[in-house]
Design an enzyme around this catalytic site. Structure first.
Site, short mmCIF file in Angstrom:
data_model
loop_
_atom_site.label_atom_id
_atom_site.label_comp_id
_atom_site.label_asym_id
_atom_site.label_seq_id
_atom_site.Cartn_x
_atom_site.Cartn_y
_atom_site.Cartn_z
N SER A 1 0.40 -1.34 -0.22
CA SER A 1 0.42 0.10 0.45
C SER A 1 0.89 1.02 0.50
CB SER A 1 -1.15 -0.04 1.22
OG SER A 1 -1.45 1.27 1.38
N TYR B 1 -2.12 -0.62 10.39
CA TYR B 1 -1.96 -1.33 9.28
C TYR B 1 -0.16 -0.43 8.42
CZ TYR B 1 -3.22 -1.47 4.49
OH TYR B 1 -3.50 -1.84 2.88
#
Length: 276
Positions: A134, A147
């Site tokens: 990501s 995350y």
């Protein structure tokens, strides 16, 4: 044609990658916790598709999936570590249970998958590992720190793996998507939210919480185009170590690089003062 091994293949970006690979004539060992969900995701696309139950937190299931794929297709050429989920919450607000569960899937799940598939790629002296990270694994934000940390870990794994596997003819790419219109933000299995339990973090983490809650369906990225780009890079001679996807990803990466460069220049004298 290549044989792909894809985790988290029943939905989201994993489903789009699987669909794109199948449409190009590749074979896919498509894994998910429920193989029936994989088959439902690709109605009419049975040729070249092997749906297998495999939870990435269960190493034995992954080994069995790899063995089933080898029995069916004889080889594995591309490994896509796509299975994962998001977590929203300020660092202090996030429970130990939630943090450990996240890393079990996003980090240790990748390691489990690699242990199940890399022996085949090493023996072949060929292949490509695609780790779906990501942009948040390069430049994270308040309320997305855990995350981001899991994806930062994937960056470190990918950099080291790149150096370890390159002499063996196996390539490694980490994909850093920005926001894409999948179900990532609207499913409890893709995104978990810790309660906003500490009022002091309303200012720092609150705006990101609110932005994420209102972002679903408005992300700028097209997942089908992302899948095409991902399959494309497996067909080039020298694929990149990192591949950003989306203008928003490029913007965040460039902003961080500029910030790091400014801080490095400003504090260079302190860094150099610590040497002999």
């Amino acid at each position: 044609m290549s044989v792909w091994f894809v985790t988290g293949a029943s939905r989201g970006l994993g489903a789009e990658i699987t669909r794109e690979a199948l449409e190009r004539g590749h074979s896919v060992i498509a894994t998910a916790r429920d193989a029936a969900a994989v088959r439902q995701a690709y109605p009419g696309k049975t040729e070249g598709l092997l749906a297998v139950n495999a939870d990435v937190t269960e190493p034995e299931q992954l080994r069995a999936a790899a063995e089933a794929g080898l029995a069916e297709f004889g080889r594995i050429d591309v490994v896509v570590n796509n299975a994962g989920y998001g977590l929203v919450g300020a660092i202090e607000e996030t429970s130990d249970r939630a943090a450990r569960a996240l890393f079990d899937v996003n980090v240790f799940g990748v390691l489990n998958t690699l242990r199940a598939t890399l022996p085949t790629l090493r023996a072949q002296r060929s292949g490509h590992v695609l780790n779906i990270g990501s942009v948040g694994g390069f430049a994270t934000a308040p309320a997305a720190g855990l995350y981001g940390a899991s994806k930062f870990a994937l960056e470190g794994v990918s950099e080291a793996l790149h150096g370890e596997l390159a002499p063996l003819g196996v390539r490694v790419t980490i994909v850093e998507p920005g926001g894409f219109r999948t179900d990532f933000l609207n499913s409890s299995t893709s995104m978990q939210v810790e309660p906003a339990s500490i009022v002091d973090y309303v200012v720092g983490a609150g705006p990101v919480r609110e932005a994420l809650a209102n972002y679903d369906g408005r992300q700028p990225g097209d997942p089908a185009k992302a899948a095409k780009a991902i399959v494309d890079i497996t067909e080039v001679t020298e694929p990149p170590l990192r591949l950003q996807l989306g203008a928003d990803a490029i913007e965040r990466v460039e902003a961080k690089l500029d910030r790091v460069r400014r801080e490095l220049d400003e504090w260079r004298h302190v860094a150099l003062s610590t040497g002999i």
